[in-house]
Design a protein around this motif. Structure first.
Motif, mmCIF file in Angstrom:
data_model
loop_
_atom_site.group_PDB
_atom_site.id
_atom_site.type_symbol
_atom_site.label_atom_id
_atom_site.label_comp_id
_atom_site.label_asym_id
_atom_site.label_seq_id
_atom_site.Cartn_x
_atom_site.Cartn_y
_atom_site.Cartn_z
ATOM 1 N N VAL A 77 57.333 68.304 -1.762
ATOM 2 C CA VAL A 77 56.009 68.081 -1.190
ATOM 3 C C VAL A 77 55.021 67.256 -2.282
ATOM 4 O O VAL A 77 55.213 67.601 -3.408
ATOM 5 C CB VAL A 77 55.553 69.437 -0.955
ATOM 6 N N PHE A 98 54.766 59.775 -13.263
ATOM 7 C CA PHE A 98 55.478 61.227 -13.588
ATOM 8 C C PHE A 98 56.433 61.485 -12.497
ATOM 9 O O PHE A 98 57.458 62.232 -12.965
ATOM 10 C CB PHE A 98 54.161 61.838 -13.843
ATOM 11 N N PRO A 99 56.041 61.738 -11.263
ATOM 12 C CA PRO A 99 57.002 62.405 -10.222
ATOM 13 C C PRO A 99 58.411 61.817 -10.260
ATOM 14 O O PRO A 99 59.292 62.258 -10.089
ATOM 15 C CB PRO A 99 56.302 62.082 -8.918
ATOM 16 N N LYS A 101 59.806 60.108 -12.897
ATOM 17 C CA LYS A 101 60.433 60.493 -14.245
ATOM 18 C C LYS A 101 61.139 62.105 -14.251
ATOM 19 O O LYS A 101 62.009 62.150 -14.518
ATOM 20 C CB LYS A 101 59.624 60.526 -15.564
ATOM 21 N N ALA A 102 60.348 62.824 -13.371
ATOM 22 C CA ALA A 102 60.564 64.358 -13.393
ATOM 23 C C ALA A 102 61.700 64.231 -12.381
ATOM 24 O O ALA A 102 62.648 65.284 -12.597
ATOM 25 C CB ALA A 102 59.636 65.021 -12.759
ATOM 26 N N ARG A 103 62.173 63.389 -11.686
ATOM 27 C CA ARG A 103 63.422 63.355 -10.681
ATOM 28 C C ARG A 103 64.627 62.446 -11.259
ATOM 29 O O ARG A 103 65.485 61.937 -10.775
ATOM 30 C CB ARG A 103 62.952 63.051 -9.356
ATOM 31 N N HIS A 104 64.311 61.825 -12.479
ATOM 32 C CA HIS A 104 65.205 61.159 -13.304
ATOM 33 C C HIS A 104 65.517 59.739 -12.372
ATOM 34 O O HIS A 104 66.705 59.515 -12.352
ATOM 35 C CB HIS A 104 66.429 62.043 -13.666
ATOM 36 N N ARG A 146 50.191 58.243 -6.550
ATOM 37 C CA ARG A 146 51.123 59.175 -7.528
ATOM 38 C C ARG A 146 51.893 60.151 -6.313
ATOM 39 O O ARG A 146 53.134 60.459 -6.326
ATOM 40 C CB ARG A 146 50.547 60.004 -8.244
ATOM 41 N N ARG A 150 57.053 58.814 -4.271
ATOM 42 C CA ARG A 150 58.327 59.297 -4.201
ATOM 43 C C ARG A 150 58.713 59.605 -2.860
ATOM 44 O O ARG A 150 59.711 60.411 -2.766
ATOM 45 C CB ARG A 150 58.549 60.501 -5.227
ATOM 46 N N GLN B 209 49.885 70.637 -10.587
ATOM 47 C CA GLN B 209 50.313 69.066 -10.067
ATOM 48 C C GLN B 209 51.483 68.795 -10.652
ATOM 49 O O GLN B 209 52.266 68.231 -9.801
ATOM 50 C CB GLN B 209 49.176 68.263 -10.451
ATOM 51 N N VAL B 212 54.322 70.647 -8.759
ATOM 52 C CA VAL B 212 54.591 69.957 -7.389
ATOM 53 C C VAL B 212 55.080 68.705 -7.830
ATOM 54 O O VAL B 212 55.874 68.328 -6.835
ATOM 55 C CB VAL B 212 53.376 69.878 -6.716
ATOM 56 N N ASP B 213 54.848 67.943 -8.748
ATOM 57 C CA ASP B 213 55.602 66.756 -9.030
ATOM 58 C C ASP B 213 56.885 66.654 -9.331
ATOM 59 O O ASP B 213 57.503 65.702 -9.603
ATOM 60 C CB ASP B 213 54.705 65.724 -10.019
ATOM 61 N N GLY B 214 57.333 67.896 -9.458
ATOM 62 C CA GLY B 214 58.753 68.073 -9.772
ATOM 63 C C GLY B 214 59.058 68.285 -11.291
ATOM 64 O O GLY B 214 60.422 68.404 -11.395
ATOM 65 N N ALA B 215 58.146 68.647 -12.073
ATOM 66 C CA ALA B 215 58.320 69.020 -13.440
ATOM 67 C C ALA B 215 58.824 70.364 -13.764
ATOM 68 O O ALA B 215 58.139 71.304 -13.128
ATOM 69 C CB ALA B 215 57.275 68.542 -14.456
ATOM 70 N N GLY B 216 60.080 70.442 -14.519
ATOM 71 C CA GLY B 216 60.375 71.921 -14.878
ATOM 72 C C GLY B 216 59.629 72.209 -16.117
ATOM 73 O O GLY B 216 58.771 71.580 -16.819
ATOM 74 N N ARG B 219 59.349 70.128 -19.308
ATOM 75 C CA ARG B 219 58.786 68.657 -19.093
ATOM 76 C C ARG B 219 57.387 68.944 -19.159
ATOM 77 O O ARG B 219 56.700 68.193 -19.630
ATOM 78 C CB ARG B 219 59.398 68.007 -17.795
#
Lengths: 343, 311
Positions: A77, A98-99, A101-104, A146, A150, B209, B212-216, B219
């Motif tokens: 989301v 950033f999003p 990178k967080a998802r590789h 941003r 994704r 944020q 929500v952006d997917g960071a653990g 990170r």
């Protein structure tokens, strides 16, 4: 892209019932605006959709899958906060990346996607800048890029335009709606500004005290308000509401016209009104009146075209009329609407 | 109209220049008397041949004191130890302070209890703390040794044996380690409060944020929290470094610089030489030795903070 379904969502903070049983279904690709006064629970509801809060009861389903107890990162989301929440120590390009990178996402793909999102929003020249060096409108675009980069299944907007200047806001409204139409991503848009909800939403859900009072298209909500709250909340100025024969009768200010200027039929509501104040609004005049017969002293609002307003003077008494088709009736005890003509 | 004008008195409070000077004056006098004067005196002493017996500073000897201090065998050890103790304390303190501030930035049951616990060392009188640490690391009665013996890590036939005691203050690296541990213990509350202030000033939106952006968790910690905390971490590091580097009480109550000069630190050595040993001028030279380096580090750190903030 997906549907969003909320089933009996409740959120209690101690004795406060922030959200008190909300059922909503949002179709694929739909733009749903959640509108309500501050403290109505709309932000809490939105946070539960994003996964930032866990409901006290009820279920959240995205694309038919229950996600109620999943953390935000497992929901795909995207969210744009009121403050835009840009990462202050990263340049714009890194913020957008950033999003990913967080998802590789691999580097080459990441860079291509950042470029794509930046181009879509027209912010390529800003990529090397830090958020502190951006204007409000630019920040909003970076936050949108941003959120978009994704391919989320769901967009959540938390009053994303409220920190913009009035002039930029009108422009941003149409840009945002166009962005939605182009991407086709299911969108939940939380706002307390009815202009945004009316102008952008496919449908609007109006909330008060943790409950949804009415869901419908902007036209349905405006023409057929489900209760007196919706009637008095939506529209600037809101609906006139009068106590009549044990019921509440409501009508929009634009339908309240001097009897001489209207072709109201036999079923029309006729009212004697003393003019208290005339306000020039440019294309039209706003007429502040006071009821002379019936519930004496009650204030009324009317909108009048310049030609009509020219015949009105402050202090004068006129007969006004509302055509029967524009009258809406509400139960005076519950505030709920009753079918026209039912006595 | 005229009457109201007369009623308003324009006093000293309206003269901002004068008011500013007056309000700054106490601080300026204080700094000049208690920092500036001793500092100048220290420079004068370090360039003279003054001793306790003959404290005159009129006999100028140039940099002779610095040269003679440099050639003493204790000097490289004291310098090395000061750097090691400061650096180790800094690293451990900052890591723990960041971890504690992460903990205290969250809401959980019984938070007040942990807050008090974390602040407690700061509220403890120094003398009590000193006695506490003396006993805790006592060569014969240390409860830590006792615990290690109970779990068979210490004593005859164990990996840290065969002795029954570790003799914390009697060995080079255990001694330095003990000094670092005590410094961390006493400075952690201050560092935590500084870092926590920085942590709570980061808008919560940013963390949400990132979520929500997917960071653990990690990170968020290393890509969001720590970079955002960097300016305040530099401030905490400066406070900690200056307090550790200039401190002589911890070493004075624990190892006393021994065995030999193995755990000697610059400030305590300066005290031993200048006051106990009577060589005022050499003591002053030692104390001044690190001043330029400390000043440079402080200026560099401050510049870094300003640059990070203005970008």
């Amino acid at each position: 892209m997906a549907t969003l379904e909320l089933r009996g969502i409740k959120k209690h903070f101690g004795s406060i019932h922030a959200v008190d049983g909300v059922d909503l279904t949002i179709a694929e690709g739909e733009f749903l605006a959640i509108l309500g006064p501050s403290g109505c629970g709309k932000s809490t509801l939105m946070r539960m959709i994003a996964g930032l809060e866990t409901p006290s009861a009820g279920e959240v389903l995205i694309g038919g899958q229950p996600v109620t107890h999943l953390p935000p990162r497992a929901r795909n989301v995207s969210m744009v906060f009121q403050s835009y929440a840009l990462y202050p120590h990263m340049v714009v390009a890194d913020n957008i990346a950033f999003p990913l990178k967080a998802r590789h996402v691999p580097r080459a793909e990441r860079e291509a996607k950042v470029k794509w999102a930046a181009a879509l929003l027209g912010i390529e020249p800003l990529l090397k800048r830090r958020p502190a060096r951006l204007s409000g409108g630019e920040k909003q675009k970076v936050a949108l890029a941003r959120a978009l980069v994704r391919n989320p299944t769901l967009f959540i907007f938390d009053e994303p335009l409220s920190s913009l200047d009035a002039q930029v806001r009108a422009m941003a409204r149409s840009e945002l709606r166009q962005l939605h139409d182009r991407s086709g991503i299911t969108t939940v848009y939380v706002t307390h500004d009815q202009l945004e909800a009316l102008g952008m939403g496919d449908r609007i859900a109006i909330m008060k005290n943790g409950r949804v009072r009415q869901v419908g298209t902007p036209q349905q909500l405006y023409d057929q308000p489900a209760d007196t709250f919706v009637a008095s909340f939506l529209g600037t100025p809101p609906m006139n509401l009068l106590e009549r024969d044990g019921r509440i009768v409501g009508f929009r200010p634009e339908y309240l016209r001097p009897a001489s200027a209207s072709a109201a039929g036999a079923d029309a509501l006729r009212l004697k009104v003393r003019i208290i104040e005339l306000e020039f609004l440019g294309a039209e005049w706003q007429v502040y009146g006071q009821l002379e017969n019936g519930a004496t002293g009650q204030k009324l609002l009317a909108k009048a075209q310049p030609a009509v307003a020219a015949g009105l003077r402050v202090g004068e008494q006129h007969e006004f009329a509302v055509a029967g088709a524009h009258l809406r009736y509400f139960d005076s005890a519950t505030g709920l609407r009753i079918a026209n003509g039912a006595h | 109209m005229a009457r109201t004008e007369a009623a308003v008195r324009v006093g000293i409070g309206d003269r901002e220049g004068l008011l500013g000077t007056l309000m700054l004056a106490p601080a300026l006098v204080y700094i000049a008397a208690l920092v500036g004067l001793p500092f100048c005196l220290a420079i004068a002493l370090s360039l003279s041949s003054a001793t306790i017996g003959n404290p005159g500073i009129h006999h100028f000897v140039g940099l002779a004191n610095f040269a003679s201090v440099l050639h003493e065998s204790a000097f490289p050890l004291a310098l090395r130890n000061s750097v090691i103790v400061t650096a180790a304390t800094l690293i451990v303190t900052l890591v723990l302070a960041t971890a504690e501030s992460e903990l205290l930035a969250r809401d959980f049951r019984g938070k007040w209890f942990w807050q008090i616990l974390i602040i407690l060392p700061w509220a403890m009188p120094v003398s009590l703390a000193a006695v506490n640490w003396l006993w805790l690391l006592d060569s014969e009665f240390s409860p830590i040794d006792w615990i290690l013996r109970q779990i068979h890590l210490l004593g005859p036939g164990t990996i840290w044996g065969p002795a029954n005691h570790l003799y914390y203050y009697g060995r080079e690296w255990l001694g330095l380690g003990s000094i670092v541990a005590i410094n961390v213990w006493r400075l952690l509350p201050l560092a935590t409060i500084i870092v926590l202030a920085g942590r709570t000033s980061i808008p919560r939106d940013i963390f949400e944020q990132a979520e929500v952006d997917g960071a653990g968790f990690f990170r968020v910690l290393f890509r969001i929290t720590v970079p955002a905390l960097l300016p305040i971490l530099v401030v905490a590091a400066m406070f900690t470094a200056l307090l550790v580097f200039g401190d002589m009480t911890v070493v004075a109550i624990t190892t006393r610089g021994g065995p030999g000069y193995a755990t000697q630190l610059l400030p305590y050595w300066a005290y031993l030489k200048g006051i106990e040993g009577g060589a005022l001028s050499e003591g002053a030279a030692i104390a001044l030795f690190m001043f330029p380096i400390l000043l440079a580090v402080a200026l560099l750190a401050l510049r870094m903070v300003y640059r990070a903030e203005s970008r």
